[in-house]
Design an enzyme around this catalytic site. Structure first.
Site, short mmCIF file in Angstrom:
data_model
loop_
_atom_site.label_atom_id
_atom_site.label_comp_id
_atom_site.label_asym_id
_atom_site.label_seq_id
_atom_site.Cartn_x
_atom_site.Cartn_y
_atom_site.Cartn_z
N LEU A 62 20.68 12.19 -8.67
CA LEU A 62 19.41 11.55 -8.35
C LEU A 62 19.66 10.24 -7.62
O LEU A 62 20.52 9.45 -8.03
CB LEU A 62 18.61 11.26 -9.62
CG LEU A 62 17.95 12.45 -10.33
CD1 LEU A 62 17.37 12.01 -11.67
CD2 LEU A 62 16.86 13.07 -9.46
N LYS A 63 18.93 10.03 -6.55
CA LYS A 63 18.95 8.75 -5.83
C LYS A 63 17.60 8.08 -6.10
O LYS A 63 16.55 8.60 -5.74
CB LYS A 63 19.13 8.98 -4.33
CG LYS A 63 19.11 7.71 -3.49
CD LYS A 63 19.18 8.04 -2.00
CE LYS A 63 19.07 6.78 -1.14
NZ LYS A 63 18.95 7.10 0.30
#
Length: 263
Positions: free
Chosen positions: A174-175
């Site tokens: 996840l960014k």
């Protein structure tokens, strides 16, 4: 896959795909060369960018490469920012695998005026997350609050909600945007089933601001950063990369890492 990148400083170079020419990123090859001088752990760019600069990247075999597979436009006029909502997957996973990418990345944008645009976004994001491993690719998903219906795109509660939905789609990484509060960010990271890397956003007012945000995010549990403008819009991108690595890999304080700019 559960995210093999590890603690990392990744430099994002996919901005031209979405928004055209940026100050500091007029010459694509020269910018990439300047960034690589700092020894980043990864590069994020469009799939064609990775292919077109394969010779440079092959000289840095340890660099983890992430291919952006979607395109975001908010105007039908190139380089103009307006209120249009155009978001499509434009590159296939087969394309990314063919050019030797280690992973692919797509955004999941909340706050849209048009629910249909969000619906399409959810569909292709889920498809990418589901099929990445069949092509030997990890999948980075970037849930954001960029839509016009959301006033504060750094709202910690909404970042947490978007991160949870994004995680349910099954990406390997996840960014996320850092909301500016380590205490608010820590539970978001703690609940995530996959590694979390922090996005950088626009060029910060100072080197100290970037380094302090990085240290706070890492202290809150982030595995690293994926920064663009805060690296290549600086006059010395290589030193920014090295300073960020001091924090992410070695636990340096922001003040200690500032010494990179005194050489």
């Amino acid at each position: 896959m559960t995210g093999s990148l590890g603690s990392a400083v990744v430099v994002a170079l996919d901005h031209g795909l979405h928004w055209g020419v940026f100050d500091g990123f007029e010459d694509r090859r020269r910018t990439l060369e300047a960034v690589l001088e700092g020894g980043p752990d990864g590069i994020l760019a469009s799939v064609p960018f990775l292919e077109q600069h394969r010779d440079l990247l092959d000289d840095h075999p340890s660099v983890y490469t992430i291919g952006t597979v979607d395109i975001i436009h908010d105007s039908t006029i190139p380089g103009e920012q307006a209120s249009d909502e155009i978001h499509r997957q434009v590159f296939d996973l087969e394309d990314a695998a063919r050019v030797g990418a280690d992973a692919v990345k797509a955004c999941l944008i909340y706050g849209r005026n048009d629910p249909g645009v969000l619906g399409d976004n959810l569909e292709f994001a889920a498809r990418i997350a589901r099929n990445g491993r069949h092509h030997g690719l990890e999948v980075v998903l970037e849930p954001t609050l960029w839509g016009p219906r959301i006033e504060d795109d750094l709202d910690a509660d909404l970042i947490g909600e978007a991160a949870r939905i994004g995680a349910e789609l099954g990406p390997d990484i996840l960014k996320l945007y850092y909301p500016g509060d380590a205490d608010a960010f820590a539970p978001i990271v703690d609940r995530a089933p996959s590694p979390v890397y922090v996005a950088g956003g626009p060029l910060a007012e100072s080197e100290s601001a970037v380094l302090e945000m990085t240290a706070d995010a890492v202290d809150a549990g982030a595995d690293g950063v994926i920064y663009g403008r805060n690296v290549w819009q600086h006059e010395d991108p290589a030193s920014v990369v090295e300073a960020l690595k001091d924090i992410v890999h070695d636990g340096a304080t922001p003040d200690e890492s500032l010494a990179r700019f005194d050489r």
